[in-house]
Design an enzyme around this catalytic site. Structure first.
Site, short mmCIF file in Angstrom:
data_model
loop_
_atom_site.label_atom_id
_atom_site.label_comp_id
_atom_site.label_asym_id
_atom_site.label_seq_id
_atom_site.Cartn_x
_atom_site.Cartn_y
_atom_site.Cartn_z
N GLY A 257 0.55 -2.27 4.18
CA GLY A 257 1.21 -0.97 4.17
C GLY A 257 2.37 -0.94 5.13
N ASP B 171 -4.61 3.94 -2.23
CA ASP B 171 -5.81 4.40 -1.54
C ASP B 171 -6.10 5.85 -1.90
OD1 ASP B 171 -6.64 2.15 0.07
OD2 ASP B 171 -4.82 2.45 1.25
N ASP C 211 -7.40 -6.35 3.20
CA ASP C 211 -6.75 -5.05 3.39
C ASP C 211 -6.97 -4.58 4.82
OD1 ASP C 211 -5.77 -2.50 3.28
OD2 ASP C 211 -7.09 -1.80 1.69
N GLY C 212 -5.88 -4.50 5.58
CA GLY C 212 -5.98 -3.96 6.93
C GLY C 212 -5.26 -4.78 7.97
N GLY C 213 -4.19 -4.24 8.50
CA GLY C 213 -3.46 -4.92 9.57
C GLY C 213 -2.70 -6.15 9.13
N GLY D 212 -1.89 1.47 9.91
CA GLY D 212 -1.27 0.98 11.13
C GLY D 212 -2.21 0.38 12.16
N MET E 101 -12.12 5.58 -1.87
CA MET E 101 -12.94 5.78 -0.67
C MET E 101 -13.50 7.20 -0.72
SD MET E 101 -10.55 3.85 2.13
CE MET E 101 -9.04 3.82 1.15
N MET F 14 -8.52 8.71 -0.74
CA MET F 14 -9.44 9.08 0.33
C MET F 14 -9.89 10.53 0.16
SD MET F 14 -7.47 7.43 3.61
CE MET F 14 -6.86 5.74 3.60
N HIS G 240 -8.09 1.89 -4.82
CA HIS G 240 -9.21 1.75 -3.88
C HIS G 240 -9.77 3.14 -3.61
CE1 HIS G 240 -10.58 0.39 0.43
NE2 HIS G 240 -11.59 0.77 -0.34
N HIS H 183 -1.05 -1.13 -4.36
CA HIS H 183 -2.35 -0.70 -3.86
C HIS H 183 -2.31 0.80 -3.60
CE1 HIS H 183 -6.25 -1.41 -1.93
NE2 HIS H 183 -5.88 -0.52 -1.03
N MET I 125 -12.21 -5.47 3.98
CA MET I 125 -11.49 -4.58 4.89
C MET I 125 -11.45 -5.22 6.28
SD MET I 125 -10.59 -2.11 2.95
CE MET I 125 -9.82 -1.16 4.28
N SER J 255 0.85 -1.20 0.00
CA SER J 255 0.00 0.00 0.00
C SER J 255 0.88 1.24 0.00
CB SER J 255 -0.91 -0.01 1.22
OG SER J 255 -1.73 1.14 1.25
#
Length: 217
Positions: free
Chosen positions: A194, A34, A172-174, A144, A67, A36, A65, A32, A136, A7
Site C-alpha cells: 500500500g 481491503d 500483505d503488510g509492511g 503503514g 476482514m 474492513m 480481502h 488488492h 499477514m 493496495s
C-alpha cells in the site's frame, strides 16, 4: 516472477481513476481491496458498490480481502461484483467448507488469510480447497505498519509443500521495495503493498524495483 498487488486503500481516493491508470501502466498485475467492517478490525474501508466501480474501471485481477466478523453478510454483494478472488479469515466462520462452496459457485477463487498470531496448522485441513494463502505480516486494520518478519517463516513452510506449488502465497503488510527480497527468498508469489507504492513519487520505478529483485535471488 513476483506479482505486485497495490493496495487501493492507500491510493488517492479523490482521484481513483488516475491512480488506477498509473498502477496499470507501472506493471501491477493485481489490485488488492481491503474490506474492513470496524469490528473484526478497528477500521472501516469500502463496500461492494466501490468494488463494482473498480471492476468497471480496470481489468487488473481484483483480489478482495474481507476482514469481517460475519463474512456471510457481505458474500452475495461482493461475489456479484465480478471479482476474481475473495480472501477470508477462517476463524470468522464455523463451517469453512460451506462458505467455500458458496464462493466457488460464483467461479471466484478462494483465499485464506492468516493473521500474525495464527499458524499454518490452523488451516491444514483446508489447504486442498483454497487457491491461495495470504500471510499477514502486520496485524490488520491500519496501513503503514512495519513488517513482522518472523511471519515469513509461514511463507517458507507453504512454499515447500508439494501440494501448494501451483497456488499463490501472498504477503500483505509492511511490504516495501527495500524488503521485497525477503518475501521472494521465502517463496512468496504475490506482494501486496500500500504505502510502499502509493507513498512513492514514481509508481513505475517502485514496482520495477520490486520485480527486479526477483532476478537477484
Amino acid at each position: 516472477m513476483l506479482k505486485i498487488a497495490p493496495s487501493i486503500m492507500c491510493a488517492d481516493l479523490l482521484d481513483i481513476r488516475k491512480e488506477l491508470r498509473l498502477v496499470e501502466q507501472a506493471g501491477a498485475e493485481w489490485l488488492h481491496v481491503d474490506i474492513m467492517d470496524g469490528h473484526f478490525v478497528p477500521n472501516f474501508t469500502f463496500g461492494a458498490d466501490f468494488v463494482k466501480s473498480l471492476r468497471e474501471e480496470t481489468s487488473l485481477v481484483l483480489d478482495v480481502h474481507l476482514m469481517s466478523s460475519n463474512p456471510y453478510e457481505h458474500l452475495e454483494s461482493l461475489l456479484s461484483a465480478n471479482i476474481d478472488r475473495l480472501t477470508i479469515h477462517p476463524e470468522t466462520v464455523t463451517d469453512f467448507y460451506r462458505i467455500a462452496h458458496i464462493i466457488k459457485s460464483y467461479d471466484v477463487e478462494l483465499g485464506a488469510a492468516l493473521n500474525p498470531h495464527i499458524s499454518v496448522g490452523h488451516i491444514s485441513e483446508i489447504l486442498n480447497i483454497i487457491d491461495s494463502v495470504t500471510v499477514m505480516t502486520v496485524t490488520p486494520g491500519y496501513a503503514g505498519k512495519g513488517m513482522i518478519e518472523s511471519c515469513l517463516e509461514k511463507v517458507k513452510f507453504l512454499s515447500e509443500l508439494e501440494s501448494f506449488q501451483k497456488k499463490d502465497i501472498i504477503v500483505d503488510g509492511g511490504v516495501k521495495a527495500h524488503n521485497i527480497d525477503k518475501l521472494i527468498s521465502a517463496g512468496a508469489t504475490v506482494a501486496v503493498s500500500g504505502t510502499g507504492i502509493f507513498n512513492t513519487s514514481d509508481y513505475k520505478e517502485t514496482i520495477n524495483a520490486m520485480k527486479s529483485a526477483s532476478n537477484l535471488i
